[in-house]
Write an enzyme that holds these catalytic residues in place. Structure first.
Site, short mmCIF file in Angstrom:
data_model
loop_
_atom_site.label_atom_id
_atom_site.label_comp_id
_atom_site.label_asym_id
_atom_site.label_seq_id
_atom_site.Cartn_x
_atom_site.Cartn_y
_atom_site.Cartn_z
N CYS A 77 1.04 -0.75 0.48
CA CYS A 77 0.25 0.01 -0.18
C CYS A 77 0.89 1.21 -0.10
O CYS A 77 1.44 2.02 0.79
CB CYS A 77 -0.55 0.27 1.52
SG CYS A 77 -1.66 1.94 1.37
N CYS A 80 0.04 3.87 2.76
CA CYS A 80 0.65 3.70 3.89
C CYS A 80 1.84 3.78 4.56
O CYS A 80 2.29 4.36 5.64
CB CYS A 80 0.40 1.90 4.23
SG CYS A 80 -1.61 1.24 4.21
#
Length: 308
Positions: A77, A80
């Site tokens: 991600c 993230c």
């Protein structure tokens, strides 16, 4: 995310694990800093990793002593990688006001499923053993700090070490006039009007869990009530739209097991876009219920069997 999340699913798993062995050693903290415990109590790591086995102890139980912010992330991600360092720094600098529990959703899918996570990063605040607020996507530090401050103001009393207001000092929480107006429409049967109001509130306030939950429920009710039961009574097995409509009607008539089984059978006998549509509809219906409901758990198992 669903509005009513029951954390007992992972709690029971953790208790079963401890019945066979001593309490597992907490996983290594993602950062070396620690936060002092509330009111001078035991120190907690400011940032630490959590697994399905340690979730009940390190998140649910701990949230009665300090606000626990859960960072649900994944190695693949991109956002993230922007959000997680910000959260870790803020937790380390919070002086023990709150701690950060990090969950790799790929390694711990049941935790992600529990919270109904649809994208990462997702961040959930836990106070007094229950989720109280959440947001998705990367956010700037100032906005996150405002979010945490609001949570502490509203839910600090659920955490040991945060003094509760003296009798007579607690101000009554003001009624949101927008929510009140939407509820008035709902009470007189104006589902479409109430739904439009709740959608506007949810769009303006992505963290308003109550409005988001009402949007999900009223969207389903409006759709289900629009179906003609006679039109789907003898729906052909390969008629996707009518099978999904029949499932809506069954669910509206308080027959969730029948509704879920119907869609699972559609998933099992279809492929491609039809299978994807049926699976998406079933996941949508799951969100209307507590994920720990036995019929939801059973249907999820059947769905997994039908897919794989």
């Amino acid at each position: 995310m669903s509005g009513a999340v029951d954390l007992s699913v992972l709690k029971e798993r953790a208790e079963a694990q401890r019945a066979q062995a001593n309490r597992p050693t907490p996983p290594p903290a993602a950062a070396s800093s620690s936060a002092p415990g509330p009111a001078g109590g035991a120190a907690f790591p400011a940032v630490y990793d959590v697994t399905e086995e340690t979730f009940e102890t390190e998140v649910v139980a701990r949230s009665s002593q300090v606000l626990v912010v859960v960072d649900l992330w994944a190695t693949w991600c991109g956002p993230c990688k922007q959000l997680s360092p910000t959260l870790e720094r803020m937790a380390a600098e919070s002086g023990g006001t709150w701690v950060l529990a990090k969950v790799d959703v790929d390694a711990n899918p049941r935790i992600a499923q529990l919270f109904g996570v649809q994208s990462v990063p997702t961040v959930v605040a836990i106070a007094g053993g229950q989720p109280v607020s959440a947001f998705a996507g990367a956010q700037p530090a100032a906005q996150i700090q405002g979010w945490i401050d609001d949570i502490m103001t509203q839910h600090g009393a659920a955490i040991t070490g945060v003094p509760a207001a003296e009798d007579g000092d607690e101000a009554e929480e003001p009624v949101d006039p927008r929510m009140a107006a939407a509820e008035d429409k709902l009470n007189v049967g104006d589902i479409d009007g109430a739904l439009a109001d709740y959608k506007a509130i949810a769009a303006a306030e992505p963290n308003n869990v109550e409005a988001a939950s009402l949007v999900r429920n009223l969207t389903f009710v409006a759709r289900a009530q629009a179906h003609d039961p006679a039109d789907v009574a003898d729906a052909a097995p390969d008629d996707l739209e009518k099978q999904l409509a029949a499932a809506d009607i069954e669910l509206l008539n308080q027959q969730p097991e029948a509704a879920f089984d119907r869609i699972v059978k559609v998933v099992a006998r279809t492929a491609g876009d039809d299978r994807s549509a049926a699976r998406a509809r079933l996941l949508e219906l799951f969100e209307l219920f507590d994920p720990a409901e036995p019929f939801v758990v059973a249907a999820r198992r059947k769905l997994a069997t039908a897919l794989y």
